[in-house]
Design an enzyme around this catalytic site. Structure first.
Site, short mmCIF file in Angstrom:
data_model
loop_
_atom_site.label_atom_id
_atom_site.label_comp_id
_atom_site.label_asym_id
_atom_site.label_seq_id
_atom_site.Cartn_x
_atom_site.Cartn_y
_atom_site.Cartn_z
N GLU A 87 0.83 -1.20 0.00
CA GLU A 87 0.00 0.00 0.00
C GLU A 87 0.87 1.26 0.00
OE1 GLU A 87 -1.91 -2.82 3.14
OE2 GLU A 87 0.05 -2.52 2.21
N CYS A 113 -2.34 -2.56 7.48
CA CYS A 113 -1.96 -2.39 8.88
C CYS A 113 -2.30 -0.97 9.32
CB CYS A 113 -0.46 -2.66 9.05
SG CYS A 113 0.59 -1.38 8.31
N CYS A 116 -0.34 1.79 7.35
CA CYS A 116 -0.88 1.93 6.00
C CYS A 116 -2.26 2.59 6.02
CB CYS A 116 -0.93 0.59 5.28
SG CYS A 116 0.71 -0.02 4.83
#
Length: 163
Positions: A87, A113, A116
């Site tokens: 990402e 996560c 991100c």
């Protein structure tokens, strides 16, 4: 008097044709095959108005050696310390080329996560579609608070077969 056919006939639905989400998720999976991290292969794709704006996969920074995990190498607290997430790389690629991703959709093979999630929110991503869960409740809370849509991808089934 005969009736003329329309210049542009309305397309008929094709059961064998993938939905847009299926199409873009398949591309995100293909992007993930380029990952240079031996621990996990993740692919990401940023789309806006059915146009691909940017792609990213996880791995070491540009021009640096690939991740090595044999014997616990490059690992810190159970995570690869060398790899940039897919990402993040998709955001960086858009930035390097001057492409606005605000209002876009991120397709990713894995749930983002927390780090991100924060970057995606700040970049203006409004929808995230992911294929595999990742246990990060704080990321879920961040997306919810930001009003961004977070959706688990589920391949459609047509006539009893994956489509």
């Amino acid at each position: 008097m005969t009736q003329e056919a329309p210049a542009h006939p309305t397309p008929q639905p094709d059961a064998a044709r993938p939905s847009w989400d299926e199409y873009f998720m398949d591309i995100a999976r293909a992007v993930g095959t380029r990952a240079t991290c031996s621990r996990r292969k993740v692919g990401a794709l940023i789309v806006k108005e059915k146009r691909i704006l940017s792609t990213g996969y996880n791995g070491a920074p540009l021009g640096m050696r690939h991740c090595r995990h044999a014997g616990g190498g490059d690992m810190v607290d159970g995570h690869c310390a060398r790899s940039t997430h897919a990402e993040q790389n998709a955001i960086v690629q858009a930035a390097r080329h001057g492409i606005s991703i605000e209002g876009g959709t991120l397709y990713c093979t894995d749930h983002p996560c927390l780090t991100c999630a924060k970057l995606l929110i700040n970049a203006g991503i409004r929808r995230v579609v992911y294929a595999q869960a990742y246990p990060d409740e704080l990321a879920v809370q961040m997306f919810r608070e930001a009003g961004a849509s977070l959706e688990l991808f589920a391949r459609e089934v047509v006539e009893g077969r994956p489509h």
